[in-house]
Design a protein around this motif. Structure first.
Motif, PDB file in Angstrom:
ATOM      1  N   ALA A  94      14.962   6.318 -12.341  1.00 41.89           N
ATOM      2  CA  ALA A  94      13.743   6.386 -11.597  1.00 41.89           C
ATOM      3  C   ALA A  94      14.236   7.269 -10.018  1.00 41.89           C
ATOM      4  CB  ALA A  94      13.202   5.081 -11.391  1.00 41.89           C
ATOM      5  N   TYR A  95      15.384   6.749  -9.594  1.00 38.82           N
ATOM      6  CA  TYR A  95      15.596   7.415  -8.306  1.00 38.82           C
ATOM      7  C   TYR A  95      15.881   8.701  -8.359  1.00 38.82           C
ATOM      8  CZ  TYR A  95      19.061   8.591  -4.506  1.00 38.82           C
ATOM      9  OH  TYR A  95      19.676   9.296  -3.607  1.00 38.82           O
ATOM     10  N   GLU A  96      16.588   9.398  -9.530  1.00 34.59           N
ATOM     11  CA  GLU A  96      16.838  10.806  -9.568  1.00 34.59           C
ATOM     12  C   GLU A  96      15.466  11.522  -9.629  1.00 34.59           C
ATOM     13  OE1 GLU A  96      19.499  12.783  -9.642  1.00 34.59           O
ATOM     14  OE2 GLU A  96      20.618  11.120  -8.737  1.00 34.59           O
ATOM     15  N   GLN A  97      14.487  10.688 -10.609  1.00 25.89           N
ATOM     16  CA  GLN A  97      13.221  11.588 -10.653  1.00 25.89           C
ATOM     17  C   GLN A  97      12.410  11.591  -9.495  1.00 25.89           C
ATOM     18  OE1 GLN A  97      12.077  12.927 -13.511  1.00 25.89           O
ATOM     19  NE2 GLN A  97      10.009  13.527 -12.459  1.00 25.89           N
ATOM     20  N   HIS A  98      12.813  10.630  -8.558  1.00 27.36           N
ATOM     21  CA  HIS A  98      11.958  10.405  -7.289  1.00 27.36           C
ATOM     22  C   HIS A  98      12.553  11.709  -6.240  1.00 27.36           C
ATOM     23  CE1 HIS A  98      10.569   9.209  -3.364  1.00 27.36           C
ATOM     24  NE2 HIS A  98      11.768   9.217  -2.946  1.00 27.36           N
ATOM     25  N   ARG A  99      13.944  11.781  -6.432  1.00 25.16           N
ATOM     26  CA  ARG A  99      14.589  12.838  -5.582  1.00 25.16           C
ATOM     27  C   ARG A  99      14.092  14.245  -6.009  1.00 25.16           C
ATOM     28  NH1 ARG A  99      20.932  12.406  -5.664  1.00 25.16           N
ATOM     29  NH2 ARG A  99      20.535  14.457  -5.000  1.00 25.16           N
ATOM     30  N   TYR A 100      14.116  14.387  -7.314  1.00 28.06           N
ATOM     31  CA  TYR A 100      13.510  15.604  -7.909  1.00 28.06           C
ATOM     32  C   TYR A 100      12.185  16.184  -7.446  1.00 28.06           C
ATOM     33  CZ  TYR A 100      12.141  19.097 -11.338  1.00 28.06           C
ATOM     34  OH  TYR A 100      11.647  20.533 -11.814  1.00 28.06           O
ATOM     35  N   GLU A 101      11.380  14.879  -7.563  1.00 24.03           N
ATOM     36  CA  GLU A 101      10.105  15.309  -7.119  1.00 24.03           C
ATOM     37  C   GLU A 101       9.814  15.469  -5.607  1.00 24.03           C
ATOM     38  OE1 GLU A 101       7.756  11.765  -8.583  1.00 24.03           O
ATOM     39  OE2 GLU A 101       7.886  12.445 -10.598  1.00 24.03           O
ATOM     40  N   THR A 102      10.711  14.897  -4.857  1.00 27.36           N
ATOM     41  CA  THR A 102      10.516  15.229  -3.412  1.00 27.36           C
ATOM     42  C   THR A 102      11.015  16.210  -2.909  1.00 27.36           C
ATOM     43  OG1 THR A 102      10.807  12.681  -3.042  1.00 27.36           O
ATOM     44  CG2 THR A 102      11.327  13.895  -1.182  1.00 27.36           C
ATOM     45  N   ASP A 105       8.230  18.830  -3.903  1.00 27.21           N
ATOM     46  CA  ASP A 105       7.243  18.737  -2.654  1.00 27.21           C
ATOM     47  C   ASP A 105       7.838  19.411  -1.719  1.00 27.21           C
ATOM     48  OD1 ASP A 105       5.563  17.291  -4.537  1.00 27.21           O
ATOM     49  OD2 ASP A 105       6.138  15.588  -3.616  1.00 27.21           O
ATOM     50  N   SER A 106       8.868  19.560  -0.929  1.00 27.33           N
ATOM     51  CA  SER A 106       9.400  19.890   0.324  1.00 27.33           C
ATOM     52  C   SER A 106       9.593  21.445  -0.051  1.00 27.33           C
ATOM     53  CB  SER A 106      10.679  19.170   0.592  1.00 27.33           C
ATOM     54  OG  SER A 106      11.830  19.716  -0.416  1.00 27.33           O
ATOM     55  N   GLN A 107      10.099  21.678  -1.355  1.00 25.22           N
ATOM     56  CA  GLN A 107      10.037  23.194  -1.636  1.00 25.22           C
ATOM     57  C   GLN A 107       8.585  23.899  -1.516  1.00 25.22           C
ATOM     58  OE1 GLN A 107      11.980  23.817  -5.194  1.00 25.22           O
ATOM     59  NE2 GLN A 107      14.110  23.554  -4.278  1.00 25.22           N
ATOM     60  N   ARG A 108       7.893  23.193  -2.088  1.00 28.32           N
ATOM     61  CA  ARG A 108       6.337  23.777  -2.035  1.00 28.32           C
ATOM     62  C   ARG A 108       5.784  23.864  -0.691  1.00 28.32           C
ATOM     63  NH1 ARG A 108       4.851  19.775  -5.777  1.00 28.32           N
ATOM     64  NH2 ARG A 108       5.588  20.438  -7.644  1.00 28.32           N
ATOM     65  N   MET A 112       4.466  27.228   1.580  1.00 35.78           N
ATOM     66  CA  MET A 112       3.357  27.430   2.161  1.00 35.78           C
ATOM     67  C   MET A 112       3.543  27.734   3.523  1.00 35.78           C
ATOM     68  SD  MET A 112       1.284  24.199   0.366  1.00 35.78           S
ATOM     69  CE  MET A 112      -0.565  24.562  -0.138  1.00 35.78           C
ATOM     70  N   ASN A 113       4.345  27.190   4.229  1.00 42.58           N
ATOM     71  CA  ASN A 113       4.599  27.288   5.824  1.00 42.58           C
ATOM     72  C   ASN A 113       5.136  28.546   6.043  1.00 42.58           C
ATOM     73  OD1 ASN A 113       3.122  24.946   6.269  1.00 42.58           O
ATOM     74  ND2 ASN A 113       4.998  23.789   6.258  1.00 42.58           N
ATOM     75  N   SER A 114       5.940  29.054   4.869  1.00 42.15           N
ATOM     76  CA  SER A 114       6.832  30.407   5.583  1.00 42.15           C
ATOM     77  C   SER A 114       5.912  31.791   4.717  1.00 42.15           C
ATOM     78  CB  SER A 114       8.008  30.547   4.710  1.00 42.15           C
ATOM     79  OG  SER A 114       7.997  30.268   3.366  1.00 42.15           O
TER      80      SER A 114
END
Length: 163
Positions: A94-102, A105-108, A112-114
């Protein structure tokens, strides 16, 4: 556990959002099963107590390693120490899944900002386009003219009548 065991707060201050917890409880059970309010409250209290227990043990593991920040490894070790070793693999997944999703999200947000920024005119045009789409959805797909468009239509009609 003493009511003041939680740093600077009474036990009543430490809780979990009732609506969220109730939703989680209901999602875990078959649709035909109901849970009494007292049972829901008890489950929420158990969750709070479990979090306090894991946090406290994680802190002890962290202190033994002369660290000042509790890391995920400390939490996993605390689960082992407290006798929840059978859950470590699932918690880690679950922790690894959370890290992957986070990370996703940060890459998205970076994407969007660059890159090319919109000019003010482009942003205004995009905003108007999105407003028009929203209005169309609200009106069941029927496009309702904006006040500026209505005025332009009236001006056009008046000028054609005058000719």
């Amino acid at each position: 556990m003493d009511p003041m065991d939680i740093v600077g707060k009474s036990k009543e201050d430490a809780s979990l959002p009732k609506a969220t917890m109730t939703k989680i409880i209901k999602e875990m059970l078959p649709a035909d099963v109901r849970v009494a309010r007292d049972a829901q409250d008890l489950l929420i209290e158990c969750c709070v107590e479990f979090i306090n227990l894991i946090s406290s043990e994680s802190n002890e593991v962290c202190n033994k390693e002369d660290k000042r920040t509790i890391a995920p490894e400390h939490v996993l070790k605390a689960l082992q120490v407290l006798g929840f070793g059978e859950y470590v693999e699932e918690v880690y997944a679950a922790y690894e899944q959370h890290r992957y999703e986070t990370m996703q999200d940060s890459q998205r947000s970076v994407k969007m900002n660059s890159g090319a920024e919109m000019t003010e005119e482009e942003a205004a045009a995009e905003q108007q386009r999105m407003f028009a789409e929203a209005r169309a959805r609200m009106n069941g797909g029927v496009s309702v003219p904006q006040p500026d468009q209505e005025q332009q239509q009236l001006d056009t009609q008046q000028s054609s009548l005058q000719s």
